[in-house]
Write an enzyme that holds these catalytic residues in place. Structure first.
Site, PDB file in Angstrom:
ATOM      1  N   SER A   1      -2.960 -63.126  48.455  1.00 14.75           N
ATOM      2  CA  SER A   1      -2.209 -64.212  47.817  1.00 14.75           C
ATOM      3  C   SER A   1      -3.138 -65.280  47.268  1.00 14.75           C
ATOM      4  O   SER A   1      -4.212 -65.538  47.837  1.00 14.75           O
ATOM      5  CB  SER A   1      -1.277 -64.836  48.859  1.00 14.75           C
ATOM      6  OG  SER A   1      -0.819 -66.107  48.446  1.00 14.75           O
TER       7      SER A   1
ATOM      8  N   TYR B   1       0.695 -69.141  56.480  1.00 17.25           N
ATOM      9  CA  TYR B   1       0.817 -67.995  55.577  1.00 17.25           C
ATOM     10  C   TYR B   1      -0.520 -67.716  54.888  1.00 17.25           C
ATOM     11  O   TYR B   1      -1.017 -66.588  54.865  1.00 17.25           O
ATOM     12  CB  TYR B   1       1.904 -68.252  54.528  1.00 17.25           C
ATOM     13  CG  TYR B   1       1.938 -67.210  53.442  1.00 17.25           C
ATOM     14  CD1 TYR B   1       2.451 -65.942  53.694  1.00 17.25           C
ATOM     15  CD2 TYR B   1       1.436 -67.477  52.167  1.00 17.25           C
ATOM     16  CE1 TYR B   1       2.472 -64.963  52.706  1.00 17.25           C
ATOM     17  CE2 TYR B   1       1.460 -66.517  51.175  1.00 17.25           C
ATOM     18  CZ  TYR B   1       1.974 -65.265  51.447  1.00 17.25           C
ATOM     19  OH  TYR B   1       1.979 -64.297  50.465  1.00 17.25           O
TER      20      TYR B   1
ATOM     21  N   ILE C   1       8.608 -56.736  45.413  1.00 12.89           N
ATOM     22  CA  ILE C   1       7.452 -56.080  44.798  1.00 12.89           C
ATOM     23  C   ILE C   1       7.403 -54.600  45.174  1.00 12.89           C
ATOM     24  O   ILE C   1       7.208 -53.730  44.323  1.00 12.89           O
ATOM     25  CB  ILE C   1       6.143 -56.804  45.184  1.00 12.89           C
ATOM     26  CG1 ILE C   1       6.130 -58.221  44.571  1.00 12.89           C
ATOM     27  CG2 ILE C   1       4.925 -56.021  44.699  1.00 12.89           C
ATOM     28  CD1 ILE C   1       4.942 -59.073  44.976  1.00 12.89           C
TER      29      ILE C   1
END
Length: 325
Positions: A131, A155, A23
């Site tokens: 996210s 995460y 990204i």
């Protein structure tokens, strides 16, 4: 790319962290193409210099090899910077289940280091990658900001804590922070060769090698697959958004979901292949269904994604055909 209206004040300088990653490198390229000055920071642990090799010769581009877990590196990187686009993080839900404490130091402490450095150096806005995993075990579809469930992986927890830090730094310290909750981003330069690769490049690589694709679960899990150019647009528009966006996190997706089986079917038809997949046990920490409500990003960021899944997928496939054997 819905970007004709994106114009930055003269003399703006961008810091992109994780700049040699998938990204980050795409964001750097877009900024350089717009004639903006970019400082790129990466420790090259998962990023690849090859992703930014065409930018290294540009007078507008400066590469710094360094680690966000070191506060001095962050302070140096933020000096003279107008906007920070913070992409540096360890990705992968499965890897976080194996090594949770590495995620703590990189994703939590590293992001806090960057926010603090940005505050001290007078950065105008701090835009960071969050996210869709923060929605956790919430079964509600579509996913709407403010209606999150319990996190299912280390995460996801690191990203949720990043959002809490961003809210605090905005409210208490006055650093305007904006979080972007990416939903299954795909596109050019996404590496298919890591054991933790995202599903689309992994499937493409397997098909091109003549192997059977492996599904974890029955393939009915669904995702809001988001093409890289939509993510670039969100990052750049977040820099210019009004004050009402500060301290918030936004869903960044197209707002359309496909099951893995549907995605695989489209992939096979575009590649002109027919191959039965192999079904494997489900992985712990994986979210079953994902679909974004993007109305808040439309309203407060002016986000207007141009690439639906199929148009993005065709562009990505073209890139893989040209760049991966």
């Amino acid at each position: 790319m819905g970007m004709r209206d994106v114009v930055f004040p003269s003399g703006s300088v961008f810091l992109v962290t994780g700049a040699a990653g998938f990204i980050g490198s795409n964001i750097c390229e877009a900024l350089i193409d717009m004639g903006c000055r970019v400082r790129a920071l990466d420790n090259l642990s998962t990023g690849r210099l090859g992703n930014i090799k065409t930018l290294l010769s540009s007078a507008l581009f400066e590469f710094v090899e360094g680690d966000i877990t070191e506060s001095e590196v962050c302070l140096h990187a933020c000096r003279g910077v107008t906007y920070v686009l913070h992409q540096a993080a360890l990705g992968s839900v499965p890897r976080s289940m194996e090594f949770p404490l590495i995620y703590e130091s990189n994703n939590i402490a590293g992001t806090a280091n960057m926010m603090d450095a940005a505050l001290r150096q007078g950065v105008k806005r701090f835009v960071y990658a969050s996210s869709s995993s923060v929605y956790g075990d919430s079964a509600e579809l579509p996913k709407i900001e403010g209606r999150e469930g319990a996190e299912l992986s280390p995460y996801a927890l690191t990203k949720k804590i990043n959002e809490e830090y961003a809210s605090l730094y905005t409210r208490v310290f006055g650093l305007p922070c904006i979080g972007l909750r990416y939903f299954n981003v795909f596109g050019r330069r996404q590496d298919p060769n890591s054991q933790y690769s995202a599903v689309i490049p992994k499937f493409i690589a397997a098909l091109k090698r003549g192997e059977r694709v492996e599904f974890y679960g029955d393939g009915t899990q669904s995702r809001d697959f988001t093409y890289i150019d939509n993510v670039i647009e969100a990052n750049l528009k977040a820099c210019l958004a009004g004050k009402e966006a500060d301290g918030k996190a936004f869903n960044i997706a197209f707002g359309q979901r496909f099951t893995l089986l549907e995605m695989y079917g489209l992939m096979c038809s575009l590649l002109g292949l027919e191959r039965e997949p192999r079904f494997m046990p489900e992985r712990p920490g994986d979210v079953k269904h994902s679909l974004a409500d993007i109305s808040r990003a439309r309203t407060l960021l002016g986000y207007d994604p141009s690439y639906d899944f199929e148009s993005g997928f065709r562009a990505a496939l073209e890139w893989y055909n040209d760049n991966w054997s």
